[in-house]
Motif scaffolding. Structure first.
Motif, PDB file in Angstrom:
ATOM      1  N   GLU A  45       4.314  -0.759   9.649  1.00 46.96           N
ATOM      2  CA  GLU A  45       2.992  -0.634  10.265  1.00 46.96           C
ATOM      3  C   GLU A  45       2.978   0.354  11.427  1.00 46.96           C
ATOM      4  OE1 GLU A  45      -0.939  -0.996  11.031  1.00 46.96           O
ATOM      5  OE2 GLU A  45       0.149  -1.790   9.311  1.00 46.96           O
ATOM      6  N   ARG A  46       3.969   0.285  12.285  1.00 47.82           N
ATOM      7  CA  ARG A  46       3.987   1.177  13.443  1.00 47.82           C
ATOM      8  C   ARG A  46       4.110   2.637  13.012  1.00 47.82           C
ATOM      9  NH1 ARG A  46       8.130   0.576  18.641  1.00 47.82           N
ATOM     10  NH2 ARG A  46       7.179   2.196  19.929  1.00 47.82           N
ATOM     11  N   GLN A  47       4.978   2.917  12.034  1.00 53.56           N
ATOM     12  CA  GLN A  47       5.111   4.276  11.529  1.00 53.56           C
ATOM     13  C   GLN A  47       3.816   4.743  10.873  1.00 53.56           C
ATOM     14  OE1 GLN A  47       8.476   3.286   8.971  1.00 53.56           O
ATOM     15  NE2 GLN A  47       9.782   4.637  10.167  1.00 53.56           N
ATOM     16  N   PHE A  48       3.186   3.830  10.155  1.00 52.83           N
ATOM     17  CA  PHE A  48       1.955   4.176   9.449  1.00 52.83           C
ATOM     18  C   PHE A  48       0.847   4.536  10.446  1.00 52.83           C
ATOM     19  CE2 PHE A  48      -1.813   3.465   6.831  1.00 52.83           C
ATOM     20  CZ  PHE A  48      -1.424   4.057   5.640  1.00 52.83           C
ATOM     21  N   ARG A  49       0.752   3.769  11.526  1.00 52.41           N
ATOM     22  CA  ARG A  49      -0.261   4.057  12.541  1.00 52.41           C
ATOM     23  C   ARG A  49      -0.018   5.416  13.198  1.00 52.41           C
ATOM     24  NH1 ARG A  49      -3.819   0.422  14.621  1.00 52.41           N
ATOM     25  NH2 ARG A  49      -3.796  -1.680  13.733  1.00 52.41           N
ATOM     26  N   LYS A  50       1.243   5.751  13.429  1.00 44.18           N
ATOM     27  CA  LYS A  50       1.558   7.051  14.009  1.00 44.18           C
ATOM     28  C   LYS A  50       1.157   8.181  13.060  1.00 44.18           C
ATOM     29  CE  LYS A  50       5.373   5.825  17.108  1.00 44.18           C
ATOM     30  NZ  LYS A  50       6.813   6.027  17.408  1.00 44.18           N
ATOM     31  N   SER A  51       1.420   7.982  11.765  1.00 38.05           N
ATOM     32  CA  SER A  51       1.039   8.992  10.777  1.00 38.05           C
ATOM     33  C   SER A  51      -0.471   9.148  10.722  1.00 38.05           C
ATOM     34  CB  SER A  51       1.579   8.609   9.388  1.00 38.05           C
ATOM     35  OG  SER A  51       2.988   8.581   9.377  1.00 38.05           O
ATOM     36  N   PHE A  52      -1.183   8.027  10.814  1.00 38.88           N
ATOM     37  CA  PHE A  52      -2.645   8.094  10.782  1.00 38.88           C
ATOM     38  C   PHE A  52      -3.177   8.827  12.023  1.00 38.88           C
ATOM     39  CE2 PHE A  52      -6.893   6.592  11.727  1.00 38.88           C
ATOM     40  CZ  PHE A  52      -7.532   6.759  10.505  1.00 38.88           C
TER      41      PHE A  52
END
Length: 209
Positions: free
Chosen positions: A72-79
């Motif tokens: 989730e944390r990586q995904f939020r950074k990508s978004f």
């Protein structure tokens, strides 16, 4: 390091479609999605369940996270990075995810699944422009040359994965030489080249709440 330890086939059944998390098993009749096309758990076979708008958006986000093996944390950074860039946020997000080193290694056939490809990267089996890179989330740029090390290329599992990828064909944004285990990340993929089953607009709506 945090990992998703849920059974791979259970994740596919939860999303109701193949996410191709189990290498060659996903292309055979043994795939549980084909045998049991319903969600796992004691309530999985209940029909008539309707998701709210938020539930639909959340399921789409979880599906994409599982496809690319991103927390989730990586995904939020990508978004956040996709939202900062020019163009459509949803398309930018998918391009960033496809530009990750582990995703490109999978597309090139270095592993039968993204998890296997990530393992090859983590175990120092991949070179980027001649330099060893062992960070799966490393973002590639168009024109970068990605290749297997001599040690990784002779492993039987890697050879089998390369042969399987060659038989299925490589995407347009990848140029691959199977014999040498070397490929070129030519460009970020266009939206039309990515699966139509992904509805990135729902993810944008979710994070825009």
């Amino acid at each position: 390091m945090a990992r998703n330890l849920d059974p791979k086939c259970r994740q596919c059944r939860r999303e109701g479609e193949k996410l191709f998390l189990k290498a060659e098993k996903c292309f055979t009749d043994k795939c549980p999605v084909e045998r049991r096309a319903y969600a796992p758990g004691q309530h999985g076979q209940k029909s008539g369940q309707r998701l709210s708008g938020y539930g639909t958006q959340l399921r789409e986000k979880q599906k994409v996270r599982r496809i690319y093996g991103v927390l989730e944390r990586q995904f939020r950074k990508s978004f956040a990075e996709a939202n900062r860039r020019k163009g459509q946020t949803g398309e930018n997000l998918l391009q960033l995810l496809e530009g990750r080193l582990d995703a490109v290694a999978y597309r090139m056939g270095f592993g039968g699944s993204r998890a296997e490809s990530r393992q090859v990267v983590r175990h120092n089996g991949v070179l980027v422009n001649g330099r060893r890179v062992n960070i799966p989330s490393y973002t590639l740029r168009p024109g970068d040359v990605v290749q297997l090390t001599d040690t990784a290329r002779v492993q039987l599992r890697t050879k089998a994965a390369l042969e399987a990828a060659e038989s299925r064909g490589f995407p347009e944004w990848i140029e691959m030489d199977v014999k040498t285990g070397k490929g070129v990340f030519k460009a970020y993929p266009q939206r039309s080249e990515l699966p139509a089953s992904i509805h990135e607009g729902l993810i944008v709506e979710l994070y825009s709440r």
